[in-house]
Scaffold this motif. Sequence first.
Motif, PDB file in Angstrom:
ATOM      1  N   LYS A  85       0.831  -1.207   0.000  1.00  5.58           N
ATOM      2  CA  LYS A  85       0.000   0.000   0.000  1.00  5.58           C
ATOM      3  C   LYS A  85       0.867   1.259   0.000  1.00  5.58           C
ATOM      4  N   TYR A  86       1.982   1.183   0.704  1.00 10.34           N
ATOM      5  CA  TYR A  86       2.905   2.325   0.714  1.00 10.34           C
ATOM      6  C   TYR A  86       3.692   2.392  -0.596  1.00 10.34           C
TER       7      TYR A  86
ATOM      8  N   ALA B 124       2.105   9.006   6.732  1.00 10.02           N
ATOM      9  CA  ALA B 124       0.793   9.085   7.377  1.00 10.02           C
ATOM     10  C   ALA B 124       0.812   8.372   8.737  1.00 10.02           C
TER      11      ALA B 124
ATOM     12  N   GLN C 152      -4.071   7.172   8.375  1.00 10.72           N
ATOM     13  CA  GLN C 152      -4.281   6.012   7.505  1.00 10.72           C
ATOM     14  C   GLN C 152      -5.725   5.553   7.548  1.00 10.72           C
TER      15      GLN C 152
ATOM     16  N   TYR D  99      -0.692   4.190  -2.314  1.00 12.02           N
ATOM     17  CA  TYR D  99      -2.082   4.232  -1.832  1.00 12.02           C
ATOM     18  C   TYR D  99      -2.090   4.882  -0.445  1.00 12.02           C
ATOM     19  N   LEU D 100      -1.105   4.538   0.371  1.00 14.92           N
ATOM     20  CA  LEU D 100      -0.918   5.231   1.646  1.00 14.92           C
ATOM     21  C   LEU D 100       0.409   5.984   1.602  1.00 14.92           C
TER      22      LEU D 100
ATOM     23  N   ILE E  30      -7.809   7.955   5.540  1.00 13.09           N
ATOM     24  CA  ILE E  30      -7.632   7.759   4.096  1.00 13.09           C
ATOM     25  C   ILE E  30      -8.377   6.513   3.636  1.00 13.09           C
ATOM     26  N   ARG E  31      -8.200   5.477   4.399  1.00 12.73           N
ATOM     27  CA  ARG E  31      -8.810   4.205   4.051  1.00 12.73           C
ATOM     28  C   ARG E  31     -10.330   4.356   3.965  1.00 12.73           C
TER      29      ARG E  31
ATOM     30  N   ASP F 178      -9.011  -2.260  -1.114  1.00 10.46           N
ATOM     31  CA  ASP F 178      -7.558  -2.103  -1.139  1.00 10.46           C
ATOM     32  C   ASP F 178      -6.980  -2.571  -2.468  1.00 10.46           C
TER      33      ASP F 178
END
Lengths: 622, 205
Positions: A297-298, A307, A312, A302-303, A315-316, A412
């Motif tokens: 994800k990083y 954060a 997080q 995406y993240l 954002i999610r 995700d």
Amino acid sequence: MNSPERETMQVPGQPSVGVELFSQNGVVMRNQASRSNEDVCPGTLRIVQYSSGKCFEWHPAVSVSSEEGDWAVVSKNDSNSDDTISFDVTRIKEYRVHPKNKRKIVFTLRDPREIYGAVFQTDSVDSLVAYIRQFYRTRRSTRDHHTYKIIEERTERTIQKSFCDLEFDFTRGKSSNPADSVRRLIRDFRQKPIQTALESAAKIADLYRYENGALSSETPEILSHSEESVSIADEYQIVSPTIKLPPREILSRGNPLSYEQWLQFHDAQGRITNSELVKKIIYQGGISSKLRADVWKYLLGYLPWEATTAEQIEIRNSKEKEYNRMKLQWQMVTPAQEARFSDFRDRKSLIEKDVNRCDRSLDFYAGENNSNLKSLHNILMTYIMYNFDLGYVQGMSDLLAPILFIMNNEVDAFWCFSAFMDKVASNFDVDQAGSKRQLLHLHELLSVMDPKFAEYLKNLEPGYLFCFRWLLVIFKREFSYDDTMTIWEAFWTGIPGPNFHLFVGLAILDTEKSAIMDSHSNFAETLKHINELAMKIDVNSTLSKADAIYRQLLAAEVSLPDPIRTILGLEPLQKEPNPLSDSESDAEDAPNSSPGHCNNGLSQSFNDDQFDIDTAIMLNYM
Amino acid sequence: MASRRKLLLKIIILGDSGVGKTALMNQYVNKKFSNQYKATIGADFLTKEVMVDNRIVTLQIWDTAGQERFQSLGVAFYRGADGCILVFDTTSMNSFASLDAWRDEFLIQSSPKNTENFPFVVLGNKIDLENRAVSTKRAQKWCQTKNNIPYFETSAKEAVNVEQAFETIAKSAIALEKEEIYNDFPGDIILDRDNKPNNGAACNC
Ligand SMILES: Nc1nc2c(ncn2[C@@H]2O[C@H](COP(=O)(O)OP(=O)(O)OP(=O)(O)O)[C@@H](O)[C@H]2O)c(=O)[nH]1
Ligand SMILES: [Mg+2]
């Protein structure tokens, strides 16, 4: 395969023994002027050098037994078989390449009872024609553009040809005005003095070598020693004679990013403290499989690395809302709407077909009514709402399937997939320009790394297309899930530069070089060989080699031309625009007269990254 | 003697994505059907040696991706084809409607010597399925209008008519190959350029 002067063997003092200069299997040949009803069959066409001169010889393939062991040394008096065709090159009046089928050629001899038609079953006749043109002066017939008369064997006199004559390839048959050639030559000297000088010198050297009758055993480059324009390799290429790469230094792979390491990179608020180091570990060793869902994800953006845990979650949540909204959009389309919306229908049906065929042998996607298939379908349908311009293109399901497998969650997986798509979207261009450009980049890189091999592959019609699948889905079809993920992770780190996947391709090509070149593979054989590597390539040694090649090129940085620098992610050296714009030369001349001050002797095809894709030689047929 | 002579024929399979090109090729060459074929990316081929008219013929069967987006790549493989198999899915009207485009594109891109006689066969695949959308009559009619292309209704899944279809294309490709070797060249060249009058409108360009 085409291999002029392969295994040349000189047997001195034996007048009846010749040296094979050219050989092509799978050639059907017959005398058109005396038709018989005999079956046609393929055989081998050769050009053999005897003390008395050069000779064309064709033997049917079935009589192999009588030739066993001496295929390179052919006895001239051995024409006992009725099937054999043999004639002196000097007896050829003219030849004609079939205008629409480049596998067909006809030789008309001076004796009108002899007209030999030859069909090459697998290759084009280009290599044969190039060969003839190296050794004979030819002239295009004024009556028929596809017919060439053989004027004379090239002799020492040819060297004394004028300055203008040497410059023919700058005119590329477009202009027959010698003044134009000279003007262009002078301009080229001004613009790219070293390259131009090298080209001219190389031409003279080549002429000299040929005219001395010394048949050098090294394969000569295909030259364009002629006045006429023919669609075969008319381009004179000096392939990177001056770029010297440092030795390749292969480093062994590291260990995958471990749970303990990953924990240590978190600060108290949940931020990742040293993302550069994390990336470096991943580039060198991958990620241990249970961490992938988290770290990807990083890595994919995406993240954000910085954060906090609270951010997080925020954002999610918002990403989940956004996803569900887009998902609802296509779910709300009524049957009546769909009936009037053919674009939507077509995309939906393509997705359904591909989801059904996506990695079904993997447990995760196996069996009927598998809920993961449903998720694949949902994500891809949602993606067409998210990126309507692009739509759904085959290959996308291959990129998504491993991501969904890791994330095991639609939201995700969707956002990671769309981030991946952002990196490779050009692969899916409507006109395939992105794929074509990447294939060209692969060729350009290989030309620096291994010019001979690059030249070999370029001449396989239609070129590098056998690497298409590699690049479209970033090796997903060539490796197991686990290995594919390791490659993707390395690629996502952006280390050591933006096009690491091309280097994975270079590494595989490098490993397979002898399998391809030693067996003189043609395009079909090469494609088969490459396709059959699937699931047999060792991921670690391939990644190590890819990394080593990348560093090798980076170390030679200063001697690399700008287009190569750009592929590597380096700043171009020359930025100032060229005073002579393209308007002075027409489109066909562009590659020759293009701007870049290429002072390292590289071929002109490197001069300009804004190349006209379709004129790139190896992509002629795309 | 003649039977020992080998000939290589390049056959290309075209049709929309999902009509069953890969399945047909595998059924013919490997006598297998699997539900696990993946969508074709790029191209691949399989070869099979067959005996046709008392001679050994190697069929090199090329399978390319069907999605429209990839057509500009697919055409690279058309060159030098000796025969072409056009496939549609009998349960999909769209795939049948695409046949015209596939045939035209093939003829334009491969520019065979003889457009009229170029060996084609048309396969209506997946006849094992219930939900049929294209009638036999309709397909036959289309084939008739295209210079009587042979038509077969096949199932790659249940191995119906697959062998027959490939045999047919091999035969017509051989027939054409033979004919071309005998007839192609002399028609193209003028035996004695210097003595023949140039048919009135001479063009010395
Ligand atoms: N019932 C049935 N299904 C078939 C038949 N032939 C193929 N299929 C199925 O149809 C789907 C598509 O078949 P493919 O052979 O992959 O189609 P393709 O034409 O190669 O498609 P692309 O590679 O995308 O161009 C697969 O799921 C096959 O299992 C058939 O004769 N009967
Ligand atoms: Mg397929």
